[in-house]
Structure formats: C-alpha cells, structure tokens
Design a protein around this motif. Sequence first.
Motif, short mmCIF file in Angstrom:
data_model
loop_
_atom_site.label_atom_id
_atom_site.label_comp_id
_atom_site.label_asym_id
_atom_site.label_seq_id
_atom_site.Cartn_x
_atom_site.Cartn_y
_atom_site.Cartn_z
N TYR A 1 -13.66 -3.38 0.44
CA TYR A 1 -12.97 -2.53 -0.53
C TYR A 1 -12.66 -3.32 -1.80
CZ TYR A 1 -9.66 0.95 -2.32
OH TYR A 1 -9.01 1.89 -3.08
N PHE A 2 -12.06 -4.50 -1.64
CA PHE A 2 -11.75 -5.30 -2.82
C PHE A 2 -13.02 -5.80 -3.49
CE2 PHE A 2 -7.51 -4.61 -2.16
CZ PHE A 2 -6.65 -5.46 -2.85
N GLY A 3 -14.06 -6.08 -2.70
CA GLY A 3 -15.35 -6.45 -3.28
C GLY A 3 -15.92 -5.32 -4.14
N ALA A 4 -15.81 -4.10 -3.65
CA ALA A 4 -16.28 -2.95 -4.42
C ALA A 4 -15.43 -2.74 -5.68
CB ALA A 4 -16.25 -1.68 -3.54
N LEU A 5 -14.11 -2.92 -5.55
CA LEU A 5 -13.23 -2.78 -6.72
C LEU A 5 -13.57 -3.80 -7.80
CD1 LEU A 5 -9.67 -2.11 -5.25
CD2 LEU A 5 -11.08 -0.53 -6.59
N VAL B 1 -14.80 3.90 -6.48
CA VAL B 1 -14.69 3.23 -5.19
C VAL B 1 -13.85 4.05 -4.21
CG1 VAL B 1 -13.80 1.18 -4.00
CG2 VAL B 1 -15.03 0.93 -6.17
N ALA B 2 -12.71 4.57 -4.68
CA ALA B 2 -11.79 5.27 -3.78
C ALA B 2 -12.42 6.49 -3.09
CB ALA B 2 -10.52 5.67 -4.53
N PRO B 3 -13.16 7.34 -3.80
CA PRO B 3 -13.76 8.49 -3.09
C PRO B 3 -14.77 8.09 -2.02
CG PRO B 3 -13.82 8.84 -5.46
CD PRO B 3 -13.37 7.44 -5.25
N ILE B 4 -15.53 7.02 -2.28
CA ILE B 4 -16.47 6.55 -1.27
C ILE B 4 -15.71 5.97 -0.09
CG2 ILE B 4 -18.33 4.90 -0.78
CD1 ILE B 4 -19.12 7.35 -2.53
N ASP B 5 -14.66 5.21 -0.37
CA ASP B 5 -13.82 4.66 0.69
C ASP B 5 -13.23 5.78 1.55
OD1 ASP B 5 -12.19 2.43 1.95
OD2 ASP B 5 -10.59 3.71 1.16
N ARG B 6 -12.88 6.88 0.93
CA ARG B 6 -12.27 7.99 1.67
C ARG B 6 -13.27 8.74 2.54
NH1 ARG B 6 -9.17 4.95 -0.10
NH2 ARG B 6 -7.17 5.43 -1.01
#
Length: 139
Positions: free
Chosen positions: A83-87, A95-100
Amino acid sequence: MGWLMYALLSAVFASLVAILGKIGVQNVDSNVATAVRAVVMAGATIAFITFQGTIGQIKQIELKPLMYIFISGLAGAASWMFYFGALKLAPASKVAPIDRLSIVFTILLAAIFLKEKISFGIIAGVLLIVFGSILIVRA
C-alpha cells in the motif's frame, strides 16, 4: 457502540491513512515509512489495551488462534508494504479504490473458507465495487 459505527470509524481513519501516508512517503522510502507506522501502531495498540485493562488476555490466547492472528499480522504487514509502495508511485485517489478491492477478495475468500452465503445483492455490490474502482482509476 455497534459494529456499524466501528466500521464507519474504521473507514474514516483508513482514509486518513491514505492522505497522511501519501504526504509522509514523499521523501521517504515507503518500506521505512511502513516500518515506522507499524511501530507507532504497535505502541498505540498496546497503550489502548493497557488502558482498557485487557492486556493480560494476551497470555490466555491458545496456540491455534494465536497462529491465525500471527499469520493475519504477516498478511497485514505485506498489505501495508504494498500500500505504501503504491502511494509512493501514484495518487492516493487512485491507490485507495484499488486497495478497497480487498472487499471483493474478502467476500470471495469468506465464501470459500468460512462458508458465508453470497446472495444476488452481494454479487451486484461486488460488481459495482469492481466497476467503480475501474472508473475511478481511469478518470
């Protein structure tokens, strides 16, 4: 406080993780940022259960549940590293919608491993989440 309020508060704080994390990783290695965050989380959680008076329950956890909690912790660590790598590489709004999409994976895995029922409404909701995530990322 009921489960819905806990879930809503979780969502609010998760959104703050994305925003504050994005700001934090601008000039910091994302893995180092995640490690610092994990230490802060561990300290805050220990302080919370100490204040709550439940810290003594740690030694009462049996081996099998402890194993699952441990593995869950490893999965959580991996999730936050990615997550932090993607951010670090992309806008938080992408990033957030994919994480969700974790919602979709959770529903699938809950059906497979926990034998939870999947109704037509759940399928429709999952499809909306997937298509919504795609629309947001492509915007």
